[in-house]
Design an enzyme around this catalytic site. Sequence first.
Site, PDB file in Angstrom:
ATOM      1  N   GLU A 257      -4.100   2.179  -7.376  1.00 32.55           N
ATOM      2  CA  GLU A 257      -4.506   3.243  -6.465  1.00 32.55           C
ATOM      3  C   GLU A 257      -3.618   4.467  -6.711  1.00 32.55           C
ATOM      4  O   GLU A 257      -2.530   4.578  -6.104  1.00 32.55           O
ATOM      5  CB  GLU A 257      -4.302   2.814  -5.010  1.00 32.55           C
TER       6      GLU A 257
ATOM      7  N   HIS B 246       0.858  -1.197   0.000  1.00 28.26           N
ATOM      8  CA  HIS B 246       0.000   0.000   0.000  1.00 28.26           C
ATOM      9  C   HIS B 246       0.890   1.241   0.000  1.00 28.26           C
ATOM     10  O   HIS B 246       1.947   1.253   0.648  1.00 28.26           O
ATOM     11  CB  HIS B 246      -0.916  -0.015   1.227  1.00 28.26           C
TER      12      HIS B 246
HETATM   13  P1  PGA Z   1      -9.756   5.852   0.260  1.00 29.14           P
HETATM   14  O1  PGA Z   1      -8.464   4.953   0.512  1.00 29.14           O
HETATM   15  O2  PGA Z   1     -10.873   4.943  -0.154  1.00 29.14           O
HETATM   16  O3  PGA Z   1      -9.992   6.539   1.565  1.00 29.14           O
HETATM   17  O4  PGA Z   1      -9.387   6.822  -0.839  1.00 29.14           O
HETATM   18  C1  PGA Z   1      -8.154   3.885  -0.347  1.00 29.14           C
HETATM   19  C2  PGA Z   1      -6.905   3.191   0.118  1.00 29.14           C
HETATM   20  O5  PGA Z   1      -5.992   3.865   0.648  1.00 29.14           O
HETATM   21  O6  PGA Z   1      -6.781   1.979  -0.015  1.00 29.14           O
END
Ligand code: PGA
Length: 236
Positions: A161, A92
């Site tokens: 992401e 992440h």
């Molecule tokens: P968010 O975070 O849905 O708050 O944008 C996603 C993540 O960090 O996995």
Amino acid sequence: MKLFVANLKMNLSIAQQQKLAKEYKKIASKSSYRLVFCPTFTALPLLKKITTKGDVALGAQSCSPYHKGAHTGQVSASELYELACSYVIIGHSEERTAYRLPDNYIFDQIMRVLENGMIPILCIGETKEERDAGQTLSVLEKQLKLICDTIPKASLYIAYEPLWAISTGEIPQIEELEELISRLKWMLPYCAFLYGGSVNHQTVESLNTIPQLSGFLIGHASLDFQEVKKIVVYKK
Ligand code: PGA
């Protein structure tokens, strides 16, 4: 079935995570997604039983790249398996940034997860600066290189992401995202792709029009049960 991966991060107490897990369990049979609940490590033992009927799957937010040994502060993939985890989030951006994790460290984490019979959810994404410099694809290719070179046929989830979309309320343009995911899928046809970054009941409608997406990795909205219900329960 698409995945709804709830990444609780470090937002709730253990008691709050237990309460939320029970709420997820209540709606699991009505959900149009497979629910994957990723609490903090310390909450995992208490949540083991939410997986008993297999209606909500359990996931962890990270794991050690090592099998076992003198690695103070780390949690092994085999322990996560013992705790009934089926999925593990790897790489992440919050962890990559905080600890400057090199690509081979992340690759080793993926290997430990696979060896222990669980499914890795590998997060990849570019920063705002990289996007503005037109480097999105090259950044993602670099993050995927070791997998493409070493385990191209492994079945894992890859969560795209973009860092600038995480908890900002912004999401990429749908056409742009569709093109990017197609490109990544071409590179790794055995993988399934998720999107993460500001997914909520409003943004999910347009995101759901992207056929190549196999689900979502959700931070903020996964903490709010009313929001979760709006995302996952089929509208009749
Ligand atoms: P968010 O975070 O849905 O708050 O944008 C996603 C993540 O960090 O996995």
